[in-house]
Design an enzyme around this catalytic site. Structure first.
Site, PDB file in Angstrom:
ATOM      1  N   TYR A   1     -22.214  72.148  68.084  1.00  0.00           N
ATOM      2  CA  TYR A   1     -20.686  72.675  69.177  1.00  0.00           C
ATOM      3  C   TYR A   1     -21.717  73.695  69.546  1.00  0.00           C
ATOM      4  O   TYR A   1     -22.803  74.489  69.058  1.00  0.00           O
ATOM      5  CB  TYR A   1     -19.760  73.320  68.309  1.00  0.00           C
ATOM      6  CG  TYR A   1     -19.052  72.611  67.126  1.00  0.00           C
ATOM      7  CD1 TYR A   1     -17.497  71.750  67.751  1.00  0.00           C
ATOM      8  CD2 TYR A   1     -19.340  71.576  66.039  1.00  0.00           C
ATOM      9  CE1 TYR A   1     -16.590  71.218  67.375  1.00  0.00           C
ATOM     10  CE2 TYR A   1     -18.487  70.382  65.609  1.00  0.00           C
ATOM     11  CZ  TYR A   1     -17.539  70.410  66.528  1.00  0.00           C
ATOM     12  OH  TYR A   1     -16.972  69.577  65.586  1.00  0.00           O
TER      13      TYR A   1
ATOM     14  N   ASP B   1     -10.637  70.128  70.120  1.00  0.00           N
ATOM     15  CA  ASP B   1      -9.047  71.505  70.681  1.00  0.00           C
ATOM     16  C   ASP B   1      -8.228  71.204  72.294  1.00  0.00           C
ATOM     17  O   ASP B   1      -8.835  70.954  72.745  1.00  0.00           O
ATOM     18  CB  ASP B   1      -8.942  72.613  70.248  1.00  0.00           C
ATOM     19  CG  ASP B   1      -8.376  73.670  69.008  1.00  0.00           C
ATOM     20  OD1 ASP B   1      -8.168  72.851  67.879  1.00  0.00           O
ATOM     21  OD2 ASP B   1      -7.310  74.392  68.691  1.00  0.00           O
TER      22      ASP B   1
ATOM     23  N   TYR C   1     -13.806  72.530  60.601  1.00  0.00           N
ATOM     24  CA  TYR C   1     -12.888  72.964  61.636  1.00  0.00           C
ATOM     25  C   TYR C   1     -14.065  74.415  61.533  1.00  0.00           C
ATOM     26  O   TYR C   1     -14.446  74.971  61.059  1.00  0.00           O
ATOM     27  CB  TYR C   1     -11.887  73.594  61.048  1.00  0.00           C
ATOM     28  CG  TYR C   1     -11.137  72.816  60.779  1.00  0.00           C
ATOM     29  CD1 TYR C   1     -10.296  71.570  61.842  1.00  0.00           C
ATOM     30  CD2 TYR C   1     -10.830  71.998  59.706  1.00  0.00           C
ATOM     31  CE1 TYR C   1      -8.928  71.395  61.878  1.00  0.00           C
ATOM     32  CE2 TYR C   1      -9.277  70.846  59.740  1.00  0.00           C
ATOM     33  CZ  TYR C   1      -8.695  70.199  60.504  1.00  0.00           C
ATOM     34  OH  TYR C   1      -7.991  69.348  59.991  1.00  0.00           O
TER      35      TYR C   1
END
Ligand SMILES: [Zn+2]
Length: 402
Positions: free
Chosen positions: A293, A230, A363
């Site tokens: 992440y 992103d 996502y």
């Protein structure tokens, strides 16, 4: 054979065009030599009276005991003397390619339409059993001349440049094939997109491309990342990419120097740059490595340590419908992706840091918010508390062999 030769010589043709009709016979020689040999033979048949209906100007320069040939300035009916001018074509091309750095090249041509019609007409009369098309001989013979003067290699598969002779319009076009440079990048700041995008002043792509464009003198570039992050996410893990430089003039670039130039930026760093081919672009785009992440999560109400422990339940299969925020440009499908590992650290009553390892394509923002039930399970769903991802970093991208 004799009949065929006779039919070809009904019009004035050059040695190349005569020899080319018998190109499939004998190797290790040129069409010009074949044509020369056949013309000698034909001239003798002609003197012996065994060849009728031929255009006499085919035998200009031969000395007959019994005949006299009128000299004339007829050009080759088939190629219009193109083969007499190969040196000129090659010289003109050399001028054009001077500004390009290359080690391999390919010659192509667009013959005049009228020439192709005449070639067809001849083949209808004489058959195509042993012939070679005009195009093939032109490309090869000009290629040989360019090889001789430049010392560079003609190559069909992956040439650095393509030299196209537009013989209809007497133009030469040079196309330089793209340069592909592979490497790994880190994006150390939020707020810049991966690829050039009109709403943003810069991008990972532009920061990497700038010094390469400067030295390669390319005209454009495109960027192929192994997945994307992103605009708002950092990428602290090293992400593989290929940058494609279009129409480069220089190809022998000092990648070490370029790395140093790029790394002067405070937002993007690169390492391990190397030249690759187009094949690597496909591999980079198709690879689906696991990613880890770091997410900073904010809860609507305070959450206890005990509640946070429940987040281990995220490990396993996640069903995720296309996120609402990208629905306008992606089709609405349900994907199944695995969460492989979750670590939770409480930062304050309403904040926690999550380290999540997941399959490519999941996502993460929606894994946390739940996206109104479109992602399940999710952090919001498991805790029964509205949760939001405030900051997101990609901290590791598993290695893929390329
Ligand atoms: Zn000719």
């Amino acid at each position: 054979m004799i009949e065929r030769i006779g039919k070809i010589l009904e019009k004035k043709v050059c040695d190349n065009c005569l020899g080319r009709q018998f190109s499939q016979l004998l190797t290790g020689t040129t069409n010009r030599e074949r044509g020369r040999a056949l013309r000698f033979f034909a001239a003798m048949l002609y003197e012996a009276g065994e060849l009728k209906n031929v255009d006499e100007s085919n035998f200009i320069g031969f000395e007959f005991r019994t005949k006299k040939i009128k000299t004339s300035k007829k050009r080759c009916w088939l190629c219009d003397d193109i083969f007499e001018n190969l040196e000129r074509f090659s010289r003109a091309a050399l001028k054009k390619i001077k500004k390009y750095e290359f080690s391999t090249f390919l010659v192509g041509c667009r013959p005049p339409r009228e020439l192709l019609k005449r070639e067809e007409e001849l083949w209808e009369k004489t058959g195509i059993e042993f012939c070679e098309p005009f195009k093939a001989e032109f490309n090869r013979e000009v290629g040989k001349l360019i090889e001789k003067t430049t010392g560079k290699k003609g190559e069909t598969l992956k040439p650095d440049i393509v030299i196209l002779f537009d013989l209809e319009n007497w133009k030469i076009e040079v196309k330089s094939n793209p340069l592909y440079i592979f490497g790994y990048y880190q994006k150390l700041v939020r707020g810049i997109p991966q690829c050039k995008w009109e709403h943003y002043r810069t991008s990972v792509e532009q920061i990497i491309a700038r010094p390469i464009m400067k030295v390669s003198k390319g005209v454009d570039h495109s960027f192929h990342g192994m997945g994307r992050e992103d605009v708002s996410a950092r990428c602290l893990g090293w992400r593989p990419f290929v940058i494609e430089i279009k129409e480069p003039k220089k190809r022998k670039l000092d990648l070490k120097k370029i790395t140093e130039e790029i790394n002067k930026s405070s937002s993007v760093k690169v390492r391990s740059l190397r030249f690759v081919d187009m094949e690597t672009v496909r591999k980079v785009k198709e690879a689906r490595p696991d990613k880890t992440y770091r997410a900073l999560v904010v809860f609507e109400r305070p959450v206890s340590e005990k509640e946070l422990k429940k987040l281990r339940m995220l490990v396993g299969e996640i069903k995720q419908k296309t996120p609402t925020r990208v629905l306008h440009r992606r089709s609405d499908i349900t994907r199944k992706r695995m969460v492989k590992q979750v670590k939770v650290k409480k930062l304050s009553p309403r904040k926690a840091e999550l380290i999540i390892k997941a399959e490519a394509g999941l996502y993460i923002k929606e894994l946390i918010s739940g996206d109104d039930g479109r992602t399940s399970p999710s952090v919001s769903e498991i805790l029964g508390v509205k949760s939001e991802c405030r900051e997101l970093d990609v901290i590791k991208i598993d290695r893929v062999n390329l």
